[in-house]
Design a protein around this motif. Sequence first.
Motif, short mmCIF file in Angstrom:
data_model
loop_
_atom_site.label_atom_id
_atom_site.label_comp_id
_atom_site.label_asym_id
_atom_site.label_seq_id
_atom_site.Cartn_x
_atom_site.Cartn_y
_atom_site.Cartn_z
N HIS A 1 -12.71 -3.36 -6.46
CA HIS A 1 -11.88 -4.25 -5.63
C HIS A 1 -12.70 -4.71 -4.43
O HIS A 1 -12.63 -4.15 -3.34
CB HIS A 1 -10.58 -3.56 -5.18
CG HIS A 1 -9.59 -4.53 -4.62
ND1 HIS A 1 -8.35 -4.77 -5.19
CD2 HIS A 1 -9.66 -5.37 -3.55
CE1 HIS A 1 -7.70 -5.69 -4.49
NE2 HIS A 1 -8.48 -6.07 -3.48
N HIS B 1 -4.54 -1.22 -5.51
CA HIS B 1 -4.03 -0.43 -4.38
C HIS B 1 -3.15 0.74 -4.85
O HIS B 1 -3.38 1.87 -4.49
CB HIS B 1 -3.30 -1.29 -3.34
CG HIS B 1 -4.02 -2.55 -3.02
ND1 HIS B 1 -5.29 -2.54 -2.46
CD2 HIS B 1 -3.72 -3.86 -3.20
CE1 HIS B 1 -5.70 -3.80 -2.31
NE2 HIS B 1 -4.78 -4.61 -2.75
N ASP C 1 -11.98 -2.90 -1.12
CA ASP C 1 -11.30 -4.00 -0.42
C ASP C 1 -11.92 -4.24 0.97
O ASP C 1 -11.27 -4.82 1.84
CB ASP C 1 -9.81 -3.67 -0.27
CG ASP C 1 -8.93 -4.92 -0.30
OD1 ASP C 1 -9.47 -6.03 -0.50
OD2 ASP C 1 -7.71 -4.78 -0.10
N LYS D 1 -5.83 -12.86 -10.70
CA LYS D 1 -5.28 -11.99 -9.64
C LYS D 1 -3.91 -12.53 -9.22
O LYS D 1 -3.76 -13.74 -8.99
CB LYS D 1 -6.25 -12.02 -8.44
CG LYS D 1 -5.74 -11.34 -7.19
CD LYS D 1 -5.90 -9.81 -7.24
CE LYS D 1 -5.35 -9.14 -5.99
NZ LYS D 1 -6.17 -9.33 -4.81
N HIS E 1 -14.27 -8.27 -2.23
CA HIS E 1 -14.07 -9.71 -1.95
C HIS E 1 -15.38 -10.19 -1.33
O HIS E 1 -15.64 -9.90 -0.16
CB HIS E 1 -12.94 -9.94 -0.95
CG HIS E 1 -11.57 -9.58 -1.47
ND1 HIS E 1 -10.85 -10.42 -2.29
CD2 HIS E 1 -10.81 -8.48 -1.30
CE1 HIS E 1 -9.69 -9.84 -2.58
NE2 HIS E 1 -9.64 -8.67 -2.00
#
Length: 405
Positions: free
Chosen positions: A64, A238, A311, A177, A66
């Motif tokens: 995860h 999550h 994340d 997503k 970005h």
Amino acid sequence: MIALTNCRLVKYLTEGYKHELADILIDGKKIAAIYPCGENEFSGDTEIIDVKGRTVLPGFFDLHAHLMFSNQNWDYLIRRPEQIYLMESASFAKEYLRMGYTTIRDAGCNHYASGTVRDYIEKGVLSGARVITSGKILSPTAVGNECFGALYEEFDSPDKALELCRREKAHGVDFVKYMVTGAVLNLGGVPGEMVTTQEELDAVVKAAESLGLYVAAHCHGTEGIKAAIRAGVYTIEHASYMDRDSVDMIAEYGNRSVTVPTFAIPFILANELSGPQPEEFKLKANDASEAMAESMRMCLEAGVQTGFGSDLDMSSHLKYPGLEFTARANYNFSNEVILKQATIQSARIVGLDDRLGTIKAGKYADLVVMDGKPDEDMSVMKKLPDMVFKEGRRFMYWTYRNEMV
Ligand SMILES: [Zn+2]
């Protein structure tokens, strides 16, 4: 060929070799053989690198990530011109590799920037982690989405799911997503609250699957997690507020869902490691990470596949190397559980365990050399690796003054 000599291996991350110390022979992209130390005569043209008993681990996965998430300055992030967005995404992919992550899965970007980064790394033009990516984040209209600018694509009818998934597919994404519940990181968002309906969620999964894609769903709250399992979402991102029922449901629905908890970002917000946070973020982050740890404990007991995600933004990653490892250790998960999640477990989730995830002859030579014994003391991960290899090539990092690190 390259030979890494005097490697210390971790038993549960190594296949087909039973001793602790080894010499690893790399031929091209792959591990050719693993020998007991000093037992093999390497040919004269083999480059010998003596790692002096340091620990060699398989390349890490961040499921995860970005790449667009350069820092936590939201105004800056959404106002960047497209070309800066792209270059900063490319530089994050390079930093990931330096940190030992040889594979990352990007869970949402604008301008399809991570797909471009993926392609140019694959071509060898850029140096960086292997990238698997979604495109925009599809979401029902919800409070706080505007914080992320055009990263989110809002739509509010099951009928539109196919059109949007087709558009994502046409832009070359690897998966879709979708937002199922509120987020920690947007003002006014309630992480536990479901923002979509079962009908919409079913439509998104069906549309994605008809195009050969799977859905990764942002899910904090219990109801959202259950709806995602029912719909056939593959990765539950999550997975914060799971209860016994939702854990059992995964098996009842044939184990077609896996979880990707992300401890680093709530940890950093709750402890204000990246600077003062709005009280709202701090409270939500603290609550979510406590719940996430309890959820992960239940998933491990029930045998639900659990991956490794962070994340986290690039500046926090660089300031606190290994944070996802130490944040998990902070909740008393064993070193073995954490190291497997970061390697073979995550490799399995993205279907790359035949090539990656363990140290084995015939697999890709994605290798991380750590000074210390992370299998005995996770705080070793707070240092950057001494060496990183991806597909048999040693990663060299140049600083702005052109010094090699
Ligand atoms: Zn995310």
